[in-house]
Design an enzyme around this catalytic site. Structure first.
Site, PDB file in Angstrom:
ATOM      1  N   LYS A 173       0.850  -1.194   0.000  1.00 21.73           N
ATOM      2  CA  LYS A 173       0.000   0.000   0.000  1.00 21.73           C
ATOM      3  C   LYS A 173       0.885   1.243   0.000  1.00 21.73           C
ATOM      4  O   LYS A 173       1.496   1.592   1.003  1.00 21.73           O
ATOM      5  CB  LYS A 173      -0.926   0.054   1.219  1.00 21.73           C
ATOM      6  CG  LYS A 173      -1.900   1.213   1.104  1.00 21.73           C
ATOM      7  CD  LYS A 173      -2.319   1.794   2.425  1.00 21.73           C
ATOM      8  CE  LYS A 173      -1.765   3.148   2.752  1.00 21.73           C
ATOM      9  NZ  LYS A 173      -1.948   4.249   1.824  1.00 21.73           N
ATOM     10  N   GLU A 248       9.692   2.325  10.799  1.00 16.03           N
ATOM     11  CA  GLU A 248      10.620   3.451  10.622  1.00 16.03           C
ATOM     12  C   GLU A 248       9.793   4.706  10.775  1.00 16.03           C
ATOM     13  O   GLU A 248       8.920   4.975   9.953  1.00 16.03           O
ATOM     14  CB  GLU A 248      11.214   3.444   9.211  1.00 16.03           C
ATOM     15  CG  GLU A 248      12.253   2.401   8.960  1.00 16.03           C
ATOM     16  CD  GLU A 248      13.433   2.497   9.880  1.00 16.03           C
ATOM     17  OE1 GLU A 248      13.716   3.597  10.409  1.00 16.03           O
ATOM     18  OE2 GLU A 248      14.077   1.468  10.097  1.00 16.03           O
ATOM     19  N   CYS A 282      12.566  12.048   7.007  1.00 14.69           N
ATOM     20  CA  CYS A 282      12.608  11.673   8.423  1.00 14.69           C
ATOM     21  C   CYS A 282      14.004  11.937   8.971  1.00 14.69           C
ATOM     22  O   CYS A 282      14.184  12.065  10.173  1.00 14.69           O
ATOM     23  CB  CYS A 282      12.171  10.238   8.638  1.00 14.69           C
ATOM     24  SG  CYS A 282      13.094   9.077   7.694  1.00 14.69           S
TER      25      CYS A 282
END
Ligand code: UN1
Length: 492
Positions: A173, A248, A282
């Site tokens: 997804k 993560e 990130c």
């Protein structure tokens, strides 16, 4: 143009028959296509397809699985420019960074494809004579892969390639902000002849697709990159089924600049890490911790350089900073900036939605720097995921480290210093999964472990050799050729 899901080797509409469109954050009139609004019915067919495909795929010799991935890498490389342009249009990052994202995908795919001929286990002596012991990697089964929009090609390759080379099947997804890139990657797998159902693409939002997928009883592992809040939810779904869950998540990554640092070099590193990808990595640097003697001069230089950054459409080679991904993120970033001002931080530069000329069409935010940010402020603690940098002075090395570690996150960190003692100590002292010395906080390479500690992750590491540990089970084998029942632990 309407795009479809890829399930069991066929391009199919979502059961709902509904579509949503993917648009360019620099110019919403530029539409990348209509994509299926899938739901749990499509998840169900996709997991079934992955389940059916598993028996055969897991028996294909790993070097052969790797050979297919080499073909994928080759096509990715051939289409690098086309994919990069699509990426810039779909999520906004400037073209040279989009090329980097695609290159990271190419590198990861080549690197992991070659693991098909290694996939090492180990052999070790037995405590008994005429007995052989070894351990081999086995696939886990059906893996749910849920990926973010900020690295629409690289991150899917980090997760999908190791899963496939190890013999797992996947239901993927992708983020609903970047379905077009997901389609392009799935199409390449289709073109190289990946057997039906080994990889299945289901496009849709988190609630309708992500959650039912993570909860599905036939899914054996969940591999997720995204926010810490959603990661926590996903961890719970996995826990209920005793699944392996790889997470993560967020970061609040600090750069420390000591008074002996090469300031020009530090400036380059800060600008690249804080405002590259409009701060939407990130690993982006969102906190700057500066040794007092160079606090003012560094901030002055930084403000000057930041003023010169050109905001614009990422396809324009003159653009330094592209749009942020969508209007919702734009609003969220601005709310954080208003909060920073309310909290009493000193707004040095930026702080506004950019609306001049062409920029008014898209989701642009001025690169923003706050000075005198203290650790009790939310802009020091919370991940903003935008071009907003919080600067804080530190009286000495120890205070700098304390400030750097004063966060719930632990992904990336950096120190600029010429003092080798200080640099070595920082490597030990900084509580993050990744530490850079005399470089910014971004730019991880695919053949090293990637991930973080504290609220950034749950102990796993992707990329590098550790990627294989994430998506394999161990099988331990004992072969006794003594011809008699030998008992371990000295029992006779
Ligand atoms: C991310 O932001 O989710 O180190 C990944 C980097 C990139 C990967 C970032 N190679 O910045």
């Amino acid at each position: 143009m309407r795009y479809k899901n890829w399930i069991g080797g066929k391009w199919v509409e979502a059961k709902s028959g509904k579509y949503f469109s993917s648009t360019n954050p620099a110019d919403p009139a530029d539409v990348l296509g209509e994509f299926p609004r899938s739901d749990r019915h499509d998840v169900e067919t996709a997991v079934k397809a992955a389940d059916r495909a598993f028996a055969e795929w897991s028996r294909v010799p790993a070097p052969k699985r790797g050979e297919l991935l080499f073909e994928v890498a080759k096509l990715l490389k051939e289409r690098k420019e086309e994919l990069s342009q699509l990426m810039t249009r779909e999520m906004g990052k400037v073209l040279k960074e989009a090329r980097g994202d695609v290159q990271e995908g190419v590198d990861m795919t080549y690197y992991i494809a070659a693991e098909g001929r290694r996939l090492h286990g180990y052999v070790t002596p037995s405590e008994l004579p005429h007995k052989t012991c070894y351990a081999v990697r086995r696939p886990i089964g059906r893996i749910a892969v849920i990926t973010p929009w900020n690295f629409p090609l690289a991150i899917p390759t980090w997760k999908i390639m190791p899963a496939l080379v190890a013999g797992n099947t996947v239901v993927w997804k992708p983020a609903s902000d970047t379905p077009r890139l997901a389609y392009e990657l799935a199409k390449i797998f289709d073109e190289v002849g990946l057997p039906d159902g080994v990889l299945n693409l289901v496009i849709g939002d988190g609630n309708s697709v992500g959650i039912p997928l993570a909860q599905h009883p036939k899914i054996n592992m969940i591999n997720f990159t995204g926010s810490t809040d959603i990661g926590r939810e996903i961890y719970k779904y996995g826990a209920g089924k005793l699944n392996k869950v790889h997470l993560e998540m967020g970061g609040k990554n600090p750069i420390i600049v000591m008074d002996d640092a090469d300031l020009e070099l530090a400036l380059d590193g800060i600008l690249w890490s804080a405002f590259g990808t409009s701060g939407q990595r990130c690993t982006a640097c969102s906190r700057l911790i500066i040794h007092r003697p160079v606090y003012k001069p560094l901030l002055n230089l930084l403000a000057e350089r930041t003023k010169k950054l050109k905001l614009g459409n990422g396809l324009d080679p003159k653009t330094d900073v592209g749009p942020v991904v969508n209007p919702i993120q734009l609003k969220r970033i601005h709310e954080y900036v208003e909060l920073g001002m309310k909290e009493g931080a000193d707004l040095l530069i930026g702080g506004k939605v950019a609306k001049k000329g062409e920029l008014a069409k898209g989701s642009f935010y001025e690169p923003t720097i706050f000075a005198d940010v203290s650790p009790d402020m939310r802009i020091f603690q919370e991940e903003i995921f935008g071009p907003v940098l919080a600067a804080t002075p530190a009286k000495d090395y120890d205070e700098a480290i304390r400030l750097a570690n004063d966060t719930t996150y632990g992904l990336s960190s950096s120190i600029f210093t010429r003092d080798i003692y200080q640099a070595q100590r920082a490597i030990e002292d900084l509580e993050t999964g990744i530490t850079y010395v005399n470089a910014g906080t971004i730019g991880a390479e695919v053949h090293l472990p990637f991930g973080g500690i504290k609220d950034t992750g749950n102990g796993g590491r992707e990329a590098g050799q550790t990627a294989l540990d994430e998506c394999c089970e161990w099988k331990t084998v004992y072969i006794d050729y003594s011809g008699r029942l030998q008992k371990a632990q000295g029992i006779d």
